[in-house]
Scaffold this active site. Structure first.
Site, PDB file in Angstrom:
ATOM      1  N   GLY A  62      30.781   3.210  -5.645  1.00  0.00           N
ATOM      2  CA  GLY A  62      30.827   4.737  -6.159  1.00  0.00           C
ATOM      3  C   GLY A  62      31.502   4.999  -7.227  1.00  0.00           C
ATOM      4  N   ASP A  92      24.950  11.341 -12.414  1.00  0.00           N
ATOM      5  CA  ASP A  92      25.599  10.404 -12.654  1.00  0.00           C
ATOM      6  C   ASP A  92      25.675   9.677 -13.935  1.00  0.00           C
ATOM      7  OD1 ASP A  92      26.306  10.094  -9.986  1.00  0.00           O
ATOM      8  OD2 ASP A  92      25.901   8.123  -9.620  1.00  0.00           O
TER       9      ASP A  92
HETATM   10  P1  ADP Z   1      27.388   1.687  -7.971  1.00  0.00           P
HETATM   11  O1  ADP Z   1      28.096   2.328  -6.933  1.00  0.00           O
HETATM   12  O2  ADP Z   1      28.896   0.719  -8.743  1.00  0.00           O
HETATM   13  O3  ADP Z   1      26.757   2.744  -9.372  1.00  0.00           O
HETATM   14  P2  ADP Z   1      24.995   0.540  -7.240  1.00  0.00           P
HETATM   15  O4  ADP Z   1      24.853  -0.901  -5.747  1.00  0.00           O
HETATM   16  O5  ADP Z   1      24.511   1.879  -7.675  1.00  0.00           O
HETATM   17  O6  ADP Z   1      26.788   1.248  -7.008  1.00  0.00           O
HETATM   18  O7  ADP Z   1      25.237  -0.381  -8.820  1.00  0.00           O
HETATM   19  C1  ADP Z   1      25.071  -1.664  -8.448  1.00  0.00           C
HETATM   20  C2  ADP Z   1      24.273  -2.738  -9.384  1.00  0.00           C
HETATM   21  O8  ADP Z   1      23.929  -1.867 -11.186  1.00  0.00           O
HETATM   22  C3  ADP Z   1      24.839  -3.970  -9.020  1.00  0.00           C
HETATM   23  O9  ADP Z   1      24.390  -4.313  -8.050  1.00  0.00           O
HETATM   24  C4  ADP Z   1      23.557  -4.856 -10.747  1.00  0.00           C
HETATM   25  O10 ADP Z   1      22.504  -4.556 -10.521  1.00  0.00           O
HETATM   26  C5  ADP Z   1      23.935  -3.653 -11.704  1.00  0.00           C
HETATM   27  N1  ADP Z   1      25.315  -3.632 -12.436  1.00  0.00           N
HETATM   28  C6  ADP Z   1      26.022  -2.574 -11.801  1.00  0.00           C
HETATM   29  N2  ADP Z   1      27.750  -3.433 -12.873  1.00  0.00           N
HETATM   30  C7  ADP Z   1      26.948  -4.583 -13.768  1.00  0.00           C
HETATM   31  C8  ADP Z   1      27.147  -5.148 -14.887  1.00  0.00           C
HETATM   32  N3  ADP Z   1      28.623  -5.283 -15.150  1.00  0.00           N
HETATM   33  N4  ADP Z   1      26.812  -6.348 -14.987  1.00  0.00           N
HETATM   34  C9  ADP Z   1      25.443  -6.459 -14.709  1.00  0.00           C
HETATM   35  N5  ADP Z   1      25.264  -5.528 -13.722  1.00  0.00           N
HETATM   36  C10 ADP Z   1      25.778  -4.808 -13.281  1.00  0.00           C
HETATM   37 MG    MG Z   2      24.752   3.636  -8.858  1.00  0.00          MG
END
Ligand code: ADP
Ligand code: MG
Length: 380
Positions: free
Chosen positions: A123, A171
């Site tokens: 989150g 965001d």
């Molecule tokens: P959050 O709450 O962290 O935004 P989401 O599910 O919306 O969670 O996003 C997470 C997704 O974003 C991961 O599954 C991946 O596909 C991508 N992502 C996030 N951080 C990275 C990273 N450091 N490297 C590659 N992809 C990433």
């Molecule tokens: Mg997200």
């Protein structure tokens, strides 16, 4: 070694040679203003000291070659022709490229190593950090001017329409527009924002409950339609337009659940504006009190908290020097956020996780954060 050095090293190892530039885009935490975004209301996020870094080298062609140093593998696509394939981190970048192409921005290819320390799926919006880093990369490499609001919209569209995740604009706006040392009071209807300084003498502490939102989509959609129903009752398109006095005069006519949902949203907008005023006068106690109130409203009226979040918030609030705490983000798991006086931060960081773990058997994570700058070219 800091993240900047690590991403450069990852680039050197994978691609050989040196990157031309490094870009950085931060994750975020929302201080107050929860579930107000899709009601056209106010939110107040800040960019945190955790971010996505991309080390980039220009290519002479239209290909994008990527390495995710976090996942330990690469991906590539051609900007001239690409399509959605399957759930994958690369799709966020393709989604951004698609939005830029739709805006007729000329895109050039690049090699990039990516490394981030925004925890994924807790989150703090690692996805927005990824989208805005990608947008910044394209803007630098293809040399088109950086329009932070437009780029936030590109990021949101990538997530909504390409990746297929329903999210508001908060965001991406904060990952794009943030100013160091400031939170951002954002009007989610007009997308106008105001940088509001964080009060002196306090730290923002993020507390990850180690619980994750499950089955959240249906609950989220249900909340959204309840909000729409309430707005329609008052003859408005969005709850943002229902004044609190109007609401109080007629709330008895609403079904119980709809009334509670609307009450959260309408009072949360009032609290968020009050929080901005408190911050402008450096009144951290008032800000903390508003965060406490926000939690109660989310827990009892909007009903999007869970036991872990409630336990975390209560544990934090019981600590000396804690001025306020609340769940943050969509709810049903994820993180809480607390405002803690500088002198008490060390003890807070030591005590809260231990106490929380004793009560829940869950192993939390704690991040003391500063407010950082939005997406930018990074100079070491
Ligand atoms: P959050 O709450 O962290 O935004 P989401 O599910 O919306 O969670 O996003 C997470 C997704 O974003 C991961 O599954 C991946 O596909 C991508 N992502 C996030 N951080 C990275 C990273 N450091 N490297 C590659 N992809 C990433
Ligand atoms: Mg997200």
């Amino acid at each position: 070694m800091n993240l900047h050095q690590q991403v450069v090293e990852a680039f050197q190892q994978h691609f050989g040679g040196e990157p031309d530039i490094v870009v950085r885009a931060p994750g975020r935490v929302n201080l107050i203003g929860e579930h107000t975004d899709y009601n056209g209301g106010f939110v107040m996020p800040m960019a945190i000291n955790r971010a996505m870094f991309m080390a980039i080298r220009y290519r002479g062609d239209s290909e994008v070659h990527l390495l995710s140093a976090d996942f330990g593998h690469g991906a590539r696509f051609d900007l001239q022709e690409f399509e959605y394939q399957k759930p994958h981190w690369c799709e966020y970048i393709k989604g951004v490229a698609n939005g830029l192409k739709q805006r007729n921005l000329p895109l050039k290819g690049f090699d990039a190593a990516m490394l981030g320390n925004v925890p994924r799926g807790s989150g703090l919006s690692s996805s927005a950090a990824l989208e805005l880093a990608a947008a910044k990369a394209f803007s630098e490499v293809s040399n088109f001017p950086w329009d932070p609001v437009e780029m936030a919209v590109v990021g949101q569209e990538a997530e909504n329409n390409w990746v297929g995740v329903n999210c508001g604009i908060m965001d991406q706006m904060i990952s794009s527009c943030a100013q160091a040392g400031h939170a951002y009071l954002l009007d989610c209807r007009s997308l106008e924002g105001e940088h509001v300084p964080l009060p002196e003498g306090v730290k923002v502490v993020i507390l990850d409950t180690a619980t994750r939102r499950g089955l959240v989509d249906s609950a989220y959609n249900e909340r959204r339609s309840q909000c729409e129903e309430a707005a329609a009752f008052f003859g408005c398109e969005l709850l943002r337009d229902v004044e609190i006095d109007t609401f109080m005069a007629r709330e008895d006519e609403l079904p119980d659940l709809t009334r509670k949902r609307a009450r959260h949203v309408i009072t949360e907008d009032v609290r968020t504006l009050a929080a901005a005023e408190a911050m402008k006068t450096g009144d951290s106690k008032k800000l903390g009190a508003l965060m406490d109130e926000s939690h109660v409203s989310l827990r009892d009226d909007f009903e999007v908290s869970n036991d872990a979040l409630n336990t975390m918030v209560e544990t934090a609030q019981a600590q000396p020097g804690c001025l306020g705490a609340r769940m943050t983000g969509a709810g049903f798991g994820g993180c809480a956020v607390a405002l803690v006086e500088d002198a008490h931060v060390d003890a807070f960081v030591e005590q809260v996780p231990t106490a929380y773990q004793q009560k829940t058997d869950l192993e939390p994570a704690v991040y003391v954060t500063e407010a950082t700058q939005g997406a930018c070219r990074y100079h070491a």
